[in-house]
Design an enzyme around this catalytic site. Structure first.
Site, PDB file in Angstrom:
ATOM      1  N   ASP A 124       0.406  98.166  32.011  1.00  0.00           N
ATOM      2  CA  ASP A 124       0.215  98.226  30.463  1.00  0.00           C
ATOM      3  C   ASP A 124       1.000  96.777  29.908  1.00  0.00           C
ATOM      4  OD1 ASP A 124      -0.865  99.874  28.421  1.00  0.00           O
ATOM      5  OD2 ASP A 124       1.124 100.242  27.633  1.00  0.00           O
TER       6      ASP A 124
ATOM      7  N   ASP B 204      -4.720  99.055  35.196  1.00  0.00           N
ATOM      8  CA  ASP B 204      -4.026  98.154  34.891  1.00  0.00           C
ATOM      9  C   ASP B 204      -2.477  98.210  34.320  1.00  0.00           C
ATOM     10  OD1 ASP B 204      -3.380  98.893  31.807  1.00  0.00           O
ATOM     11  OD2 ASP B 204      -5.576  99.681  32.264  1.00  0.00           O
TER      12      ASP B 204
END
Length: 272
Positions: A214, A212
């Protein structure tokens, strides 16, 4: 240093439950340590012609959150089985917008932003100072980067992994602060694993899969566990293959600096 039992494995892998199936003819070994039980029994088997010990970092049922993982017991158990080189795949967030989900990174630096985790074996009996300027094994990093390139992954060479306490994700402000320091990855389990490995004179190499962007980079609602798991599951087969390639390529004889980090130290406890 003494060995309490004949070596049964030469390389250790600390990872998630998706790695169980990569060992051939695996047997489970229960190990008691002075620091309690490890996350689970250690699975020992063959991989790429090497004897490998696999330990699920969070336990096979994922019962240990990042701040409660028995890190000291885990590394001690691996060393007691003969392990001297550790490969540590993990999921991380990216603090750099152009290194999004699916990126493989092999960092060369570490920043600790945890709180309250036991992070040394040498709490009593005199100070033991170990060098930690470069927290990861140089040879392990070289082998991992070469294996990643050979697999067509184009791994990111270097960068700084900042380890947060968890189990929550970072706020946007925290994430933006981390990025402003020049740090590139954020995770929850890379410390104290790396420093404990160094205190046991083990080679330790992280393989970081970005799952991902952040919170400080992401423009949507931020990081969710569902997103992290989806990316990890989509890449677990590829990551598992890479770990096998790294295991196959690690040197049989260690010529890096890791075996000598305790030379001359007056250790207050006997290592396995």
């Amino acid at each position: 240093m003494t060995t309490s039992r004949p070596p049964v494995a030469e390389i250790g892998v600390i990872g998630g439950s998706g790695f169980y199936s990569f060992l051939t003819d695996a047997e489970e070994i229960r190990v008691d340590t002075p620091f309690g039980a490890p996350s689970d029994p250690v699975a020992v088997g063959e991989l790429a012609g090497r004897r490998v010990a696999f330990l699920p970092r969070h336990g096979r049922d994922h019962r240990f959150p990042p701040h409660a993982i028995p890190y000291r017991a885990n590394l001690w158990a691996l060393r007691s089985l003969g392990v001297r080189q550790v490969v540590a795949p993990s999921a991380v967030g990216s603090l750099v917008p152009d290194r999004g989900p699916g990126t493989l990174a092999v960092p060369d630096q570490l920043v600790d932003r945890t709180a309250g985790r036991a992070q040394t074996y040498y709490e009593r009996g005199g100070a033991v100072h170990v060098p930690f300027a470069d927290p990861y094994c140089a040879e392990g990093r070289r082998v991992s980067l070469a294996a990643g390139r050979a697999a067509g992954w184009e791994p990111v060479d270097g960068g700084t992994l900042v380890v947060v306490e968890g189990p929550r994700f970072s706020t946007r402000a925290e994430s933006q602060w981390f990025a402003a320091q020049g740090w590139t990855l954020v995770g929850m389990t890379g410390h104290p694993e790396a420093v404990l490995a160094r205190e046991l004179a083990l080679c330790y190499t992280p393989l970081c899969l970005v799952t991902d962007l952040d919170a400080g980079v992401e423009t949507g609602e931020g990081v969710t566990m569902a997103d992290v798991l989806a990316v990890f599951r989509a890449n677990i087969g590829r990551l598992r293959t890479l770990v096998g390639d790294v295991v196959a390529a690690l040197p049989a004889e260690r010529t890096c600096a890791c075996p000598d980090v305790l030379s001359g130290a007056d250790l207050p406890l006997e290592l396995p």
